[in-house]
Design a protein around this motif. Structure first.
Motif, short mmCIF file in Angstrom:
data_model
loop_
_atom_site.label_atom_id
_atom_site.label_comp_id
_atom_site.label_asym_id
_atom_site.label_seq_id
_atom_site.Cartn_x
_atom_site.Cartn_y
_atom_site.Cartn_z
N VAL A 65 0.83 -1.10 -0.05
CA VAL A 65 0.15 0.16 0.05
C VAL A 65 0.92 1.13 -0.04
O VAL A 65 0.74 2.06 -0.75
N LYS A 66 1.81 1.24 0.89
CA LYS A 66 2.62 2.51 1.00
C LYS A 66 3.58 2.59 -0.37
O LYS A 66 3.73 3.85 -0.82
N ILE A 67 4.10 1.67 -0.79
CA ILE A 67 4.83 1.65 -2.07
C ILE A 67 4.20 2.03 -3.54
O ILE A 67 4.62 2.77 -4.15
N LYS A 68 2.99 1.55 -3.34
CA LYS A 68 1.85 2.07 -4.59
C LYS A 68 1.82 3.48 -4.53
O LYS A 68 1.72 4.24 -5.50
N GLU A 103 12.44 6.63 -0.74
CA GLU A 103 11.35 6.43 -0.06
C GLU A 103 10.86 5.00 0.07
O GLU A 103 10.57 4.62 1.02
N ILE A 104 11.16 4.45 -1.23
CA ILE A 104 10.87 2.83 -1.04
C ILE A 104 11.81 2.17 -0.18
O ILE A 104 11.34 1.08 0.71
N ASN A 105 13.01 2.51 -0.20
CA ASN A 105 13.92 1.87 0.79
C ASN A 105 13.76 1.98 2.09
O ASN A 105 13.89 1.09 2.99
N ALA A 106 13.14 3.23 2.55
CA ALA A 106 12.80 3.50 4.00
C ALA A 106 11.59 2.35 4.40
O ALA A 106 11.73 2.33 5.68
N ILE A 107 10.79 1.93 3.53
CA ILE A 107 9.90 0.93 3.96
C ILE A 107 10.23 -0.71 4.15
O ILE A 107 9.67 -1.28 4.75
N LEU A 108 11.30 -0.81 3.42
CA LEU A 108 11.77 -1.97 3.45
C LEU A 108 12.61 -2.44 4.45
O LEU A 108 13.16 -1.77 5.15
N THR A 109 12.47 -4.08 4.69
CA THR A 109 13.39 -4.55 5.69
C THR A 109 14.79 -4.50 5.34
O THR A 109 15.21 -4.31 4.01
N PRO A 110 15.64 -4.82 6.17
CA PRO A 110 17.19 -4.92 5.86
C PRO A 110 17.45 -5.98 4.67
O PRO A 110 18.16 -5.64 3.46
N GLU A 111 16.92 -7.12 4.63
CA GLU A 111 17.04 -8.11 3.53
C GLU A 111 16.51 -7.53 2.20
O GLU A 111 16.74 -7.82 1.15
N GLN A 112 15.28 -7.05 2.46
CA GLN A 112 14.59 -6.44 1.19
C GLN A 112 15.41 -5.22 0.42
O GLN A 112 15.53 -5.06 -0.83
#
Length: 145
Positions: A65-68, A103-112
């Motif tokens: 939802v956030k990345i969309k 912005e996308i990177n801030a939402i992701l886990t370290p692995e992602q």
């Protein structure tokens, strides 16, 4: 004499037909090249990108939802730059791409985040990072900052 005139007319007709066919073929090729993406709306492009990220990064529903929202906003911003007329400002488009990546990177886990950095690097290698045809470009990945 009449046969020569007929042959001349036939030759001109053949040349005109050949030139017309060639021009038509070039016109359809030019209209097909690069327009597959141009025909998509910003919403359609954002949805396609989101679907790739969902698959590649194994996003949670909350992340999706956030990345969309991020990719849709970025696609709309890029559309505005392209619609402004003339050639889009490359630096502004690169800045928008970097903003989106951060912005996308801030939402992701370290692995992602590791996977995402690899995705961005692969896109750059394939020349999908923005800019012109064959133009050297460098979008900073989140790991660069």
């Amino acid at each position: 004499m009449k046969t020569l005139q007929n042959l001349t007319k036939l030759a001109f007709l053949f040349i005109a037909l050949l030139a017309g066919t060639s021009a038509f073929a070039q016109g359809t090729q030019g209209s097909q090249q690069g327009q597959g993406r141009a025909r998509l709306t910003s919403e359609e492009r954002a949805l396609m990108q989101l679907q790739r990220y969902e698959k590649q990064l194994e996003l949670t529903p909350e992340q999706s939802v956030k990345i969309k929202a991020i990719v849709l906003s970025s696609a709309q911003e890029m559309d505005k730059m392209r619609a402004a007329g003339g050639r889009p400002d490359r630096a502004a488009m690169q800045a928008e791409a970097q903003k989106r990546a951060l912005e996308i990177n801030a939402i992701l886990t370290p692995e992602q985040q590791e996977k995402f950095a690899k995705i961005l690097a692969e896109q750059l290698e394939r020349g999908q990072g923005g800019g012109g045809q064959g133009a050297p470009r460098r979008i900073k990945t989140p790991g660069d900052i």
